[in-house]
Enzyme design. Structure first.
Site, PDB file in Angstrom:
ATOM      1  N   ARG A   1      54.197  49.211  36.420  1.00 44.33           N
ATOM      2  CA  ARG A   1      54.572  47.838  36.787  1.00 44.33           C
ATOM      3  C   ARG A   1      53.309  47.010  36.999  1.00 44.33           C
ATOM      4  NH1 ARG A   1      58.744  49.626  35.415  1.00 44.33           N
ATOM      5  NH2 ARG A   1      60.754  49.660  36.501  1.00 44.33           N
TER       6      ARG A   1
ATOM      7  N   ASP B   1      31.392  33.745  44.678  1.00 46.55           N
ATOM      8  CA  ASP B   1      30.578  33.518  43.478  1.00 46.55           C
ATOM      9  C   ASP B   1      29.404  32.569  43.728  1.00 46.55           C
ATOM     10  OD1 ASP B   1      32.153  31.286  43.868  1.00 46.55           O
ATOM     11  OD2 ASP B   1      32.824  31.121  41.797  1.00 46.55           O
TER      12      ASP B   1
ATOM     13  N   ARG C   1      54.743  56.025  39.961  1.00 46.78           N
ATOM     14  CA  ARG C   1      54.403  55.001  38.976  1.00 46.78           C
ATOM     15  C   ARG C   1      52.907  54.691  38.942  1.00 46.78           C
ATOM     16  NH1 ARG C   1      59.151  50.646  40.462  1.00 46.78           N
ATOM     17  NH2 ARG C   1      60.728  51.453  39.032  1.00 46.78           N
TER      18      ARG C   1
ATOM     19  N   GLY D   1      38.621  24.670  45.468  1.00 52.34           N
ATOM     20  CA  GLY D   1      39.702  25.506  46.008  1.00 52.34           C
ATOM     21  C   GLY D   1      39.527  25.723  47.497  1.00 52.34           C
TER      22      GLY D   1
ATOM     23  N   THR E   1      34.652  29.479  49.522  1.00 53.73           N
ATOM     24  CA  THR E   1      35.491  29.905  48.391  1.00 53.73           C
ATOM     25  C   THR E   1      35.833  31.376  48.577  1.00 53.73           C
ATOM     26  OG1 THR E   1      35.439  30.509  46.034  1.00 53.73           O
ATOM     27  CG2 THR E   1      33.320  30.130  47.051  1.00 53.73           C
TER      28      THR E   1
ATOM     29  N   HIS F   1      48.370  33.037  44.361  1.00 53.93           N
ATOM     30  CA  HIS F   1      47.827  32.190  45.431  1.00 53.93           C
ATOM     31  C   HIS F   1      48.029  32.711  46.842  1.00 53.93           C
ATOM     32  CE1 HIS F   1      47.339  29.458  42.080  1.00 53.93           C
ATOM     33  NE2 HIS F   1      46.465  28.825  42.834  1.00 53.93           N
TER      34      HIS F   1
ATOM     35  N   GLY G   1      32.470  25.295  46.498  1.00 51.55           N
ATOM     36  CA  GLY G   1      31.771  26.203  45.588  1.00 51.55           C
ATOM     37  C   GLY G   1      30.699  25.484  44.788  1.00 51.55           C
ATOM     38  N   ASP G   2      30.353  26.060  43.649  1.00 51.24           N
ATOM     39  CA  ASP G   2      29.287  25.522  42.790  1.00 51.24           C
ATOM     40  C   ASP G   2      29.454  24.046  42.457  1.00 51.24           C
ATOM     41  OD1 ASP G   2      27.917  27.824  42.558  1.00 51.24           O
ATOM     42  OD2 ASP G   2      28.578  28.303  40.516  1.00 51.24           O
ATOM     43  N   GLY G   3      30.687  23.665  42.103  1.00 46.80           N
ATOM     44  CA  GLY G   3      30.955  22.275  41.724  1.00 46.80           C
ATOM     45  C   GLY G   3      30.689  21.345  42.895  1.00 46.80           C
TER      46      GLY G   3
ATOM     47  N   GLU H   1      40.824  38.711  37.422  1.00 46.26           N
ATOM     48  CA  GLU H   1      41.527  37.690  36.624  1.00 46.26           C
ATOM     49  C   GLU H   1      40.668  37.235  35.437  1.00 46.26           C
ATOM     50  OE1 GLU H   1      42.416  33.848  38.293  1.00 46.26           O
ATOM     51  OE2 GLU H   1      40.591  33.831  39.501  1.00 46.26           O
TER      52      GLU H   1
ATOM     53  N   ARG I   1      40.097  18.158  43.546  1.00 54.54           N
ATOM     54  CA  ARG I   1      39.160  18.269  42.428  1.00 54.54           C
ATOM     55  C   ARG I   1      39.127  16.902  41.772  1.00 54.54           C
ATOM     56  NH1 ARG I   1      41.501  23.959  41.576  1.00 54.54           N
ATOM     57  NH2 ARG I   1      39.874  25.265  42.455  1.00 54.54           N
TER      58      ARG I   1
ATOM     59  N   VAL J   1      31.128  22.050  62.811  1.00 53.16           N
ATOM     60  CA  VAL J   1      30.345  20.873  62.400  1.00 53.16           C
ATOM     61  C   VAL J   1      30.637  19.706  63.332  1.00 53.16           C
ATOM     62  CG1 VAL J   1      30.065  19.135  60.571  1.00 53.16           C
ATOM     63  CG2 VAL J   1      30.120  21.562  59.977  1.00 53.16           C
TER      64      VAL J   1
ATOM     65  N   ARG K   1      38.100  34.004  40.006  1.00 52.77           N
ATOM     66  CA  ARG K   1      37.626  33.181  38.888  1.00 52.77           C
ATOM     67  C   ARG K   1      36.846  34.084  37.933  1.00 52.77           C
ATOM     68  NH1 ARG K   1      37.402  27.223  38.792  1.00 52.77           N
ATOM     69  NH2 ARG K   1      38.043  27.299  40.946  1.00 52.77           N
TER      70      ARG K   1
ATOM     71  N   ASP L   1      36.103  33.359  46.203  1.00 51.15           N
ATOM     72  CA  ASP L   1      35.607  34.096  45.031  1.00 51.15           C
ATOM     73  C   ASP L   1      34.300  34.858  45.255  1.00 51.15           C
ATOM     74  OD1 ASP L   1      37.775  33.025  43.674  1.00 51.15           O
ATOM     75  OD2 ASP L   1      36.626  31.334  42.887  1.00 51.15           O
TER      76      ASP L   1
ATOM     77  N   ALA M   1      41.408  52.717  44.003  1.00 54.72           N
ATOM     78  CA  ALA M   1      41.955  52.520  42.648  1.00 54.72           C
ATOM     79  C   ALA M   1      41.443  53.595  41.682  1.00 54.72           C
ATOM     80  CB  ALA M   1      41.553  51.139  42.140  1.00 54.72           C
TER      81      ALA M   1
HETATM   82  P1  ADP Z   1      34.143  24.424  43.453  1.00 60.45           P
HETATM   83  O1  ADP Z   1      33.392  23.522  44.362  1.00 60.45           O
HETATM   84  O2  ADP Z   1      35.047  25.374  44.173  1.00 60.45           O
HETATM   85  O3  ADP Z   1      33.259  25.081  42.399  1.00 60.45           O
HETATM   86  P2  ADP Z   1      35.068  22.567  41.434  1.00 60.45           P
HETATM   87  O4  ADP Z   1      34.261  23.118  40.321  1.00 60.45           O
HETATM   88  O5  ADP Z   1      36.476  22.153  41.152  1.00 60.45           O
HETATM   89  O6  ADP Z   1      35.210  23.547  42.667  1.00 60.45           O
HETATM   90  O7  ADP Z   1      34.259  21.338  42.048  1.00 60.45           O
HETATM   91  C1  ADP Z   1      34.766  20.614  43.149  1.00 60.45           C
HETATM   92  C2  ADP Z   1      34.478  19.156  42.937  1.00 60.45           C
HETATM   93  O8  ADP Z   1      33.060  18.950  42.980  1.00 60.45           O
HETATM   94  C3  ADP Z   1      34.903  18.579  41.602  1.00 60.45           C
HETATM   95  O9  ADP Z   1      36.270  18.237  41.567  1.00 60.45           O
HETATM   96  C4  ADP Z   1      34.022  17.353  41.527  1.00 60.45           C
HETATM   97  O10 ADP Z   1      34.534  16.327  42.356  1.00 60.45           O
HETATM   98  C5  ADP Z   1      32.724  17.873  42.126  1.00 60.45           C
HETATM   99  N1  ADP Z   1      31.825  18.327  41.053  1.00 60.45           N
HETATM  100  C6  ADP Z   1      31.956  19.407  40.263  1.00 60.45           C
HETATM  101  N2  ADP Z   1      30.957  19.498  39.367  1.00 60.45           N
HETATM  102  C7  ADP Z   1      30.156  18.437  39.590  1.00 60.45           C
HETATM  103  C8  ADP Z   1      28.952  17.945  38.997  1.00 60.45           C
HETATM  104  N3  ADP Z   1      28.373  18.581  37.992  1.00 60.45           N
HETATM  105  N4  ADP Z   1      28.408  16.821  39.498  1.00 60.45           N
HETATM  106  C9  ADP Z   1      28.982  16.174  40.539  1.00 60.45           C
HETATM  107  N5  ADP Z   1      30.134  16.561  41.135  1.00 60.45           N
HETATM  108  C10 ADP Z   1      30.716  17.690  40.686  1.00 60.45           C
HETATM  109  O1  F6P Z   2      38.223  29.333  43.295  1.00 59.78           O
HETATM  110  C1  F6P Z   2      39.341  29.858  43.976  1.00 59.78           C
HETATM  111  C2  F6P Z   2      40.444  30.205  43.004  1.00 59.78           C
HETATM  112  O2  F6P Z   2      41.544  30.670  43.764  1.00 59.78           O
HETATM  113  C3  F6P Z   2      40.069  31.214  41.931  1.00 59.78           C
HETATM  114  O3  F6P Z   2      40.063  32.538  42.396  1.00 59.78           O
HETATM  115  C4  F6P Z   2      41.123  30.948  40.905  1.00 59.78           C
HETATM  116  O4  F6P Z   2      40.663  31.282  39.618  1.00 59.78           O
HETATM  117  C5  F6P Z   2      41.333  29.450  41.019  1.00 59.78           C
HETATM  118  O5  F6P Z   2      40.839  29.055  42.295  1.00 59.78           O
HETATM  119  C6  F6P Z   2      42.768  29.013  40.900  1.00 59.78           C
HETATM  120  O6  F6P Z   2      42.784  27.632  40.925  1.00 59.78           O
HETATM  121  P1  F6P Z   2      44.120  26.773  41.144  1.00 59.78           P
HETATM  122  O7  F6P Z   2      44.425  26.810  42.599  1.00 59.78           O
HETATM  123  O8  F6P Z   2      43.723  25.418  40.667  1.00 59.78           O
HETATM  124  O9  F6P Z   2      45.195  27.414  40.343  1.00 59.78           O
END
Ligand code: ADP
Ligand code: F6P
Length: 328
Positions: A246, A132, A165, A14, A128, A252, A105-107, A225, A75, A26, A174, A130, A189
């Site tokens: 409401r 996270d 209200r 994202g 990100t 987004h 992020g993590d992925g 969420e 992704r 960079v 996420r 998030d 809140a």
């Molecule tokens: P984020 O980086 O925000 O956590 P995603 O989880 O969608 O978002 O990961 C981003 C991209 O990183 C994925 O579409 C994929 O190309 C790559 N990726 C995610 N998980 C893995 C993994 N376990 N090994 C290698 N590449 C990964």
């Molecule tokens: O990781 C960022 C984020 O905006 C999260 O907060 C949310 O859950 C997700 O991405 C939404 O993803 P998409 O843009 O694919 O709907």
């Protein structure tokens, strides 16, 4: 004369406000250090499809204040396959890359680690909204998204107070509660609902009825969420508490917009340090901000959800919820 080594930069997962400021840092740090700077468009997809372009300092002028990521993000699930990772590393090696800065992020970190294992040093930077990523107190984009949420909830409060209200507002994150916790405290809140402070439906409804019966003119419930259906909750609060209610899902809009000054500074610091690590031939590392210092963490450690930094972040979020409950 020996050809200059290349440093690549990509954004993945994202998008988040501040990614462009990081790209600028960079590219310019790389060029200042006698590397060629290459942008890789559309995340890991761009390596496999040769969407890699040499850029100069002037190509990243005037982008600091822009939201999103000008080099695109994607992704690409198939990047989890070892053969695909190997192929990407081979492409980069053949083209004289010494390393890649991967913002996401993590992925994205997992992908960066795999490229490093296949011989291309990568540095992960936390991009990100998030928040996270446990190896950093804050991620690039979190501060901007938080301010966007607060600005929008303030608007919702204007109208809900006028109409006596209750407003139920769902925010992104996420599975991380930080945006909900921080925004809930910052907007006063009456209730913050996240996975960290589970409440039964009965407890939520009783709480809102109490607020109403005590004479509070309006009320606000901030919901993380993936926790529950805010439209359904709003109907139940209306039926039980006495407040007309409401629901709003901010969606987004939380991810866009010009990055805050804090995100620009964080992104620039991290971008600079990432290039300096590649210059030292380091890889498999991610950078974050911890206690206002730029800190290195091995990516494998950063991905470990049982680490002590994970517990530290959770305890801060819990403290924020507790303070919000006391001073609401
Ligand atoms: P984020 O980086 O925000 O956590 P995603 O989880 O969608 O978002 O990961 C981003 C991209 O990183 C994925 O579409 C994929 O190309 C790559 N990726 C995610 N998980 C893995 C993994 N376990 N090994 C290698 N590449 C990964
Ligand atoms: O990781 C960022 C984020 O905006 C999260 O907060 C949310 O859950 C997700 O991405 C939404 O993803 P998409 O843009 O694919 O709907």
């Amino acid at each position: 004369m020996e050809a200059k080594k290349k440093i690549g930069i990509l954004t993945s997962g994202g998008d988040s406000p501040g990614m462009n400021a990081c790209l600028r840092a960079v590219v310019r740090t790389a060029i200042e250090n006698n590397f060629e700077a290459y942008v890789i468009e559309e995340g890991y997809y761009g390596i496999l499809h040769n969407l890699m372009h040499k850029v100069e300092k002037k190509d990243v002028s005037d982008i600091m204040q822009k939201g999103g990521t000008i080099i695109g993000t994607a992704r690409l699930p198939k990047f989890k396959e070892p053969e695909v990772q190997k192929k990407a590393a081979e492409i980069l090696k053949k083209q004289n890359f010494i390393g890649v800065v991967c913002i996401g992020g993590d992925g994205t970190y997992a992908g960066a680690m795999k490229l490093t294992e296949n011989g291309i040093n990568c540095i992960g930077l936390p991009g990100t909204i998030d928040n996270d990523i446990t190896s950093s107190d804050y991620t690039i984009g979190f501060d901007t998204a938080l301010n966007t949420i607060v600005e929008n909830i303030d608007r919702i409060k204007d109208t809900s107070t006028s109409h006596k209200r209750c407003a139920v507002v769902e925010v992104m994150g996420r599975y991380c509660p930080d945006l909900a916790c921080f925004a809930g405290l910052a907007t006063g809140a009456e209730l913050i609902l996240t996975s960290l402070n589970p409440m039964s439906e009965k407890q939520i409804l009783e709480h809102m009825k109490k607020e109403h019966d005590q004479g509070k003119r309006s009320a606000l419930v901030v919901v993380a969420e993936h926790l529950l259906d805010v439209n359904d909750l709003a109907k139940k609060i209306e039926a039980y508490s006495g407040y007309e209610t409401r629901a709003t899902v901010l969606g987004h809009l939380q991810r866009g917009g010009s990055p805050s000054a804090m995100d620009r500074v964080l992104a620039s610091r991290l971008g600079y340090h990432a290039v300096m690590l590649l210059k030292e031939n380091k890889g498999g590392i991610c950078l974050g901000i911890v206690d206002n210092k730029i800190q290195q963490t091995p990516i494998l450690k950063a991905l470990d959800k049982t680490s002590s930094s994970h517990d530290k972040k959770i305890s801060i979020s819990k403290e924020i919820i507790k303070i919000a409950e006391i001073i609401e």
